[in-house]
Scaffold this active site. Sequence first.
Site, PDB file in Angstrom:
ATOM      1  NE  ARG A 118      -3.652  -1.319   0.120  1.00  0.00           N
ATOM      2  CZ  ARG A 118      -4.795  -1.610   0.713  1.00  0.00           C
ATOM      3  NH1 ARG A 118      -4.829  -2.477   1.683  1.00  0.00           N
ATOM      4  NH2 ARG A 118      -5.928  -1.055   0.332  1.00  0.00           N
ATOM      5  CD  GLN A 123      -2.030   6.287  -3.987  1.00  0.00           C
ATOM      6  OE1 GLN A 123      -1.759   7.140  -4.819  1.00  0.00           O
ATOM      7  NE2 GLN A 123      -2.324   6.575  -2.745  1.00  0.00           N
ATOM      8  CG  ASP A 126      -4.291  -0.604  -3.422  1.00  0.00           C
ATOM      9  OD1 ASP A 126      -4.686  -1.764  -3.210  1.00  0.00           O
ATOM     10  OD2 ASP A 126      -4.227   0.272  -2.547  1.00  0.00           O
ATOM     11  CB  SER A 129      -7.520   0.747  -2.837  1.00  0.00           C
ATOM     12  OG  SER A 129      -6.677   0.789  -1.735  1.00  0.00           O
ATOM     13  CE1 TYR A 224      -3.986  -4.107   4.153  1.00  0.00           C
ATOM     14  CE2 TYR A 224      -1.602  -3.988   3.912  1.00  0.00           C
ATOM     15  CZ  TYR A 224      -2.852  -4.198   3.369  1.00  0.00           C
ATOM     16  OH  TYR A 224      -2.978  -4.502   2.046  1.00  0.00           O
TER      17      TYR A 224
HETATM   18  P1  NAD Z   1      -8.440  -3.502   5.672  1.00  0.00           P
HETATM   19  O1  NAD Z   1      -9.416  -3.944   4.646  1.00  0.00           O
HETATM   20  O2  NAD Z   1      -7.294  -4.384   6.016  1.00  0.00           O
HETATM   21  O3  NAD Z   1      -9.264  -3.199   7.024  1.00  0.00           O
HETATM   22  C1  NAD Z   1     -10.388  -2.347   7.016  1.00  0.00           C
HETATM   23  C2  NAD Z   1     -10.351  -1.420   8.220  1.00  0.00           C
HETATM   24  O4  NAD Z   1     -10.621  -2.162   9.415  1.00  0.00           O
HETATM   25  C3  NAD Z   1      -9.026  -0.712   8.451  1.00  0.00           C
HETATM   26  O5  NAD Z   1      -9.225   0.684   8.458  1.00  0.00           O
HETATM   27  C4  NAD Z   1      -8.571  -1.229   9.800  1.00  0.00           C
HETATM   28  O6  NAD Z   1      -7.865  -0.247  10.538  1.00  0.00           O
HETATM   29  C5  NAD Z   1      -9.903  -1.571  10.453  1.00  0.00           C
HETATM   30  N1  NAD Z   1      -9.838  -2.449  11.623  1.00  0.00           N
HETATM   31  C6  NAD Z   1      -9.078  -3.548  11.838  1.00  0.00           C
HETATM   32  N2  NAD Z   1      -9.333  -4.056  13.071  1.00  0.00           N
HETATM   33  C7  NAD Z   1     -10.293  -3.283  13.633  1.00  0.00           C
HETATM   34  C8  NAD Z   1     -10.980  -3.277  14.880  1.00  0.00           C
HETATM   35  N3  NAD Z   1     -10.728  -4.168  15.818  1.00  0.00           N
HETATM   36  N4  NAD Z   1     -11.897  -2.312  15.077  1.00  0.00           N
HETATM   37  C9  NAD Z   1     -12.170  -1.381  14.162  1.00  0.00           C
HETATM   38  N5  NAD Z   1     -11.557  -1.311  12.971  1.00  0.00           N
HETATM   39  C10 NAD Z   1     -10.625  -2.243  12.712  1.00  0.00           C
HETATM   40  O7  NAD Z   1      -7.824  -2.094   5.339  1.00  0.00           O
HETATM   41  P2  NAD Z   1      -7.907  -1.225   3.992  1.00  0.00           P
HETATM   42  O8  NAD Z   1      -9.212  -0.571   3.936  1.00  0.00           O
HETATM   43  O9  NAD Z   1      -7.503  -2.066   2.849  1.00  0.00           O
HETATM   44  O10 NAD Z   1      -6.774  -0.153   4.209  1.00  0.00           O
HETATM   45  C11 NAD Z   1      -6.554   0.434   5.457  1.00  0.00           C
HETATM   46  C12 NAD Z   1      -5.727   1.680   5.277  1.00  0.00           C
HETATM   47  O11 NAD Z   1      -4.546   1.428   4.512  1.00  0.00           O
HETATM   48  C13 NAD Z   1      -6.370   2.811   4.512  1.00  0.00           C
HETATM   49  O12 NAD Z   1      -7.373   3.480   5.114  1.00  0.00           O
HETATM   50  C14 NAD Z   1      -5.156   3.656   4.236  1.00  0.00           C
HETATM   51  O13 NAD Z   1      -4.784   4.399   5.352  1.00  0.00           O
HETATM   52  C15 NAD Z   1      -4.130   2.622   3.938  1.00  0.00           C
HETATM   53  N6  NAD Z   1      -3.987   2.500   2.496  1.00  0.00           N
HETATM   54  C16 NAD Z   1      -2.939   3.153   1.907  1.00  0.00           C
HETATM   55  C17 NAD Z   1      -2.799   3.075   0.519  1.00  0.00           C
HETATM   56  C18 NAD Z   1      -1.679   3.762  -0.177  1.00  0.00           C
HETATM   57  O14 NAD Z   1      -0.948   4.501   0.431  1.00  0.00           O
HETATM   58  N7  NAD Z   1      -1.494   3.514  -1.451  1.00  0.00           N
HETATM   59  C19 NAD Z   1      -3.696   2.347  -0.236  1.00  0.00           C
HETATM   60  C20 NAD Z   1      -4.736   1.710   0.398  1.00  0.00           C
HETATM   61  C21 NAD Z   1      -4.856   1.783   1.761  1.00  0.00           C
END
Ligand code: NAD
Length: 358
Positions: A118, A123, A126, A129, A224
């Site tokens: 990530r 990006q 990805d 996402s 994550y």
């Molecule tokens: P994910 O699908 O792994 O998880 C979904 C969400 O669940 C996350 O926000 C995580 O923090 C949350 N979570 C996990 N355990 C939890 C709990 N016990 N209670 C409440 N929430 C909980 O994550 P995702 O949506 O694929 O990505 C998470 C983050 O990664 C994004 O919001 C972003 O900050 C980052 N991201 C960065 C890039 C990039 O820089 N290119 C791209 C995608 C995502």
Amino acid sequence: MIIGILKEQADNRVALVPKTLKKFNVEQTEFRIEKGAGSLASYPDEKYEKYATVTDREALLKQSDILVTINPIPEKELKLIKKGALLVAIFSPFNNSELITKIKESGLQASSLDMIPRTTIAQTMDILSSMASIAGYRAVLLAAMESPGFFPMMITAAGSIKPSKVLVLGAGVAGLQAIATARRLGAIVEAFDVRAAAQEEVESLGAKFVEVPGAIDKRDAGGYAVEQTAEFIERQQQEVQKRAASSDVIITTAQILGKKAPVLLTKETVDQMKPGTIVIDLAASSGGNCELSEPGKTVIHKGVKIIGNSNLASEMPRDASFFYSNNVASYLKLLIKEGELHLDLNNEIIEKTILIKS
Ligand code: NAD
């Protein structure tokens, strides 16, 4: 170099769409596609004819140097594939070690798109996402259709209705899209996450962020979340319980890379919820955020409908395929140099995604 696009077995999407194929150098890459591969996603064979040869599945398996799919190719077909070919798909390697071993034993190479880091540079590739964003949007539409009530406030001559209350558990990509969609439909939204960075994003979408103090939030975990202590999860479950009883819709998206999803909505909590409440559990395939959810099924418990669906992107196949296709194309361009497959493990993206290299 022949790149084969196969028809998915139980998914409406297709891995590459005609518009994306235009971006490749026809002198160096030849695309072939299985008959009817894009039809469920609104990309009929005629749309591909200018950029790819439409052929049958067996020929594709035998002749392709790279085979691109969304879901892994069924195990029984591995023996038909040309030795040394690269399979590009979402392999979820943490849950599919047996299949990965079989691919290796079949003399094939494999690359898993869900392992793309990530990072800013990755990006455009990805897929997690892009698919999560569609799932979050779709989850809210599904909940709105399933809900016995309105999302927005209604003031009419026949009476007034308060806006629906939507609770979002996990405010990552899917959760944020769910919040934005629910807000557009006029609902009041609250959200939980363990990453502190999520608070600002949740609030900027007009939702309330519910903080449970004491979460472990590792900034070096690549964006994550990390696994929380049992004590934290218990406190979080209690906070969720307080809000769940007055919610009309709950969308759960909380996941931890490579681990079982945390249970945030216990049976005891569901027992206390209003009949007619809709739960959409997007984490159902990785264990589920709701104790009662079952992957691919709808469970009704005391009038609460719990829909366990982690594949909602497949239900919006045209645009989901378009995004996936663009992501795959960026990735393939990284692997192919002058018409040759070049798996340079010094490149972080390649190193993280390649599961088997011969
Ligand atoms: P994910 O699908 O792994 O998880 C979904 C969400 O669940 C996350 O926000 C995580 O923090 C949350 N979570 C996990 N355990 C939890 C709990 N016990 N209670 C409440 N929430 C909980 O994550 P995702 O949506 O694929 O990505 C998470 C983050 O990664 C994004 O919001 C972003 O900050 C980052 N991201 C960065 C890039 C990039 O820089 N290119 C791209 C995608 C995502």
